[in-house]
Design a protein around this motif. Structure first.
Motif, PDB file in Angstrom:
ATOM      1  N   VAL A 132       1.045   1.676   7.367  1.00  0.00           N
ATOM      2  CA  VAL A 132       1.097   1.524   8.822  1.00  0.00           C
ATOM      3  C   VAL A 132       2.250   0.587   9.169  1.00  0.00           C
ATOM      4  CG1 VAL A 132      -1.371   1.935   9.256  1.00  0.00           C
ATOM      5  CG2 VAL A 132      -0.572  -0.398   8.887  1.00  0.00           C
ATOM      6  N   SER A 133       2.803   0.777  10.339  1.00  0.00           N
ATOM      7  CA  SER A 133       3.895  -0.086  10.783  1.00  0.00           C
ATOM      8  C   SER A 133       3.330  -1.409  11.308  1.00  0.00           C
ATOM      9  CB  SER A 133       4.683   0.602  11.899  1.00  0.00           C
ATOM     10  OG  SER A 133       3.876   0.695  13.068  1.00  0.00           O
ATOM     11  N   SER A 140      -4.891  -5.729   2.322  1.00  0.00           N
ATOM     12  CA  SER A 140      -3.667  -5.463   1.559  1.00  0.00           C
ATOM     13  C   SER A 140      -2.667  -4.702   2.408  1.00  0.00           C
ATOM     14  CB  SER A 140      -3.991  -4.663   0.294  1.00  0.00           C
ATOM     15  OG  SER A 140      -4.782  -5.419  -0.576  1.00  0.00           O
ATOM     16  N   GLU A 141      -3.141  -3.667   3.090  1.00  0.00           N
ATOM     17  CA  GLU A 141      -2.217  -2.880   3.907  1.00  0.00           C
ATOM     18  C   GLU A 141      -1.728  -3.678   5.112  1.00  0.00           C
ATOM     19  OE1 GLU A 141      -1.520   1.465   5.954  1.00  0.00           O
ATOM     20  OE2 GLU A 141      -3.423   1.089   4.930  1.00  0.00           O
ATOM     21  N   LEU A 142      -2.629  -4.399   5.760  1.00  0.00           N
ATOM     22  CA  LEU A 142      -2.209  -5.200   6.912  1.00  0.00           C
ATOM     23  C   LEU A 142      -1.227  -6.296   6.489  1.00  0.00           C
ATOM     24  CD1 LEU A 142      -5.535  -5.504   8.967  1.00  0.00           C
ATOM     25  CD2 LEU A 142      -3.575  -4.000   9.399  1.00  0.00           C
ATOM     26  N   ALA A 143      -1.477  -6.911   5.338  1.00  0.00           N
ATOM     27  CA  ALA A 143      -0.571  -7.953   4.846  1.00  0.00           C
ATOM     28  C   ALA A 143       0.833  -7.386   4.636  1.00  0.00           C
ATOM     29  CB  ALA A 143      -1.108  -8.543   3.534  1.00  0.00           C
ATOM     30  N   ALA A 144       0.910  -6.224   4.004  1.00  0.00           N
ATOM     31  CA  ALA A 144       2.216  -5.607   3.755  1.00  0.00           C
ATOM     32  C   ALA A 144       2.900  -5.225   5.068  1.00  0.00           C
ATOM     33  CB  ALA A 144       2.049  -4.379   2.864  1.00  0.00           C
ATOM     34  N   ALA A 145       2.131  -4.679   6.004  1.00  0.00           N
ATOM     35  CA  ALA A 145       2.702  -4.251   7.286  1.00  0.00           C
ATOM     36  C   ALA A 145       3.163  -5.439   8.131  1.00  0.00           C
ATOM     37  CB  ALA A 145       1.683  -3.422   8.066  1.00  0.00           C
ATOM     38  N   LEU A 146       2.438  -6.549   8.043  1.00  0.00           N
ATOM     39  CA  LEU A 146       2.727  -7.717   8.881  1.00  0.00           C
ATOM     40  C   LEU A 146       3.618  -8.744   8.181  1.00  0.00           C
ATOM     41  CD1 LEU A 146      -0.898  -8.160  10.270  1.00  0.00           C
ATOM     42  CD2 LEU A 146       1.090  -7.328  11.556  1.00  0.00           C
TER      43      LEU A 146
END
Length: 182
Positions: free
Chosen positions: A67-68, A149-155
């Protein structure tokens, strides 16, 4: 179908960040043919020290773009409006199947709702001086791991910074709404 074969043609570029099923966030480190001539992605998981080789057109594992930042922030901003209900089932197999079905979508919003529903169940149990069941605890940890994990990478955050970031952002949304309605 024609649509499915077209989707299979979509390739991720080297350097792209993707979500690879239950492994979570991975960087596409390469695209290369193996012995049979079939193209494979060489993936490097963000939070594991290993390499994964998977066919470019692997229908068995969900692969999708990360996600962006904008999508992650929009999802977090919707948290005050989400009210997922706790799911109860005394048959552990059915409880596990329910959670597993949601978890295996590997969709941020679904993972967020699952996390929130199990967390609501945990709060209710604590209110009655009980502990959350092992199945619930296990799926809560797994859903949080994938989501954070995904939110950390996106943010652009570390994984342990995600929960405080979410709390601060949700509070800011609530204060903005409270100030705007008066």
């Amino acid at each position: 179908t024609e649509f499915e074969s077209c989707e299979a043609c979509m390739m991720y570029q080297v350097g792209a960040w993707i979500v690879y099923g239950g492994t979570g966030v991975c960087r596409v480190a390469g695209v290369e043919p193996l012995g049979n001539g079939q193209l494979y992605y060489r993936l490097e998981p963000l939070y594991q020290t290993c390499k994964i080789f998977t066919p470019v057109d692997n229908p068995k594992v969900i692969m999708r773009p990360l996600v962006s930042r904008r999508e992650a922030e929009a999802l977090i901003d919707r948290i005050p409006d989400l009210q997922p209900e706790a799911y109860y089932n005394k048959v552990l197999r059915e409880l596990t199947e329910h959670y597993d079905t949601i978890l295996k979508t590997y969709d941020c919003e679904a993972l967020l709702k699952l996390t929130m529903s199990i967390y609501a169940k945990k709060q209710e149990a604590q209110g009655h001086k009980r502990r959350l069941g092992a199945v619930d605890e296990s799926f809560l940890r797994r859903a949080e791991e994938l989501l954070f994990s995904e939110l950390a990478a996106a943010l652009g955050l570390e994984r342990d910074q995600v929960q405080p970031y979410i709390a601060a952002r949700v509070e800011a949304v609530r204060q903005k709404r409270a100030g705007g309605s008066g």
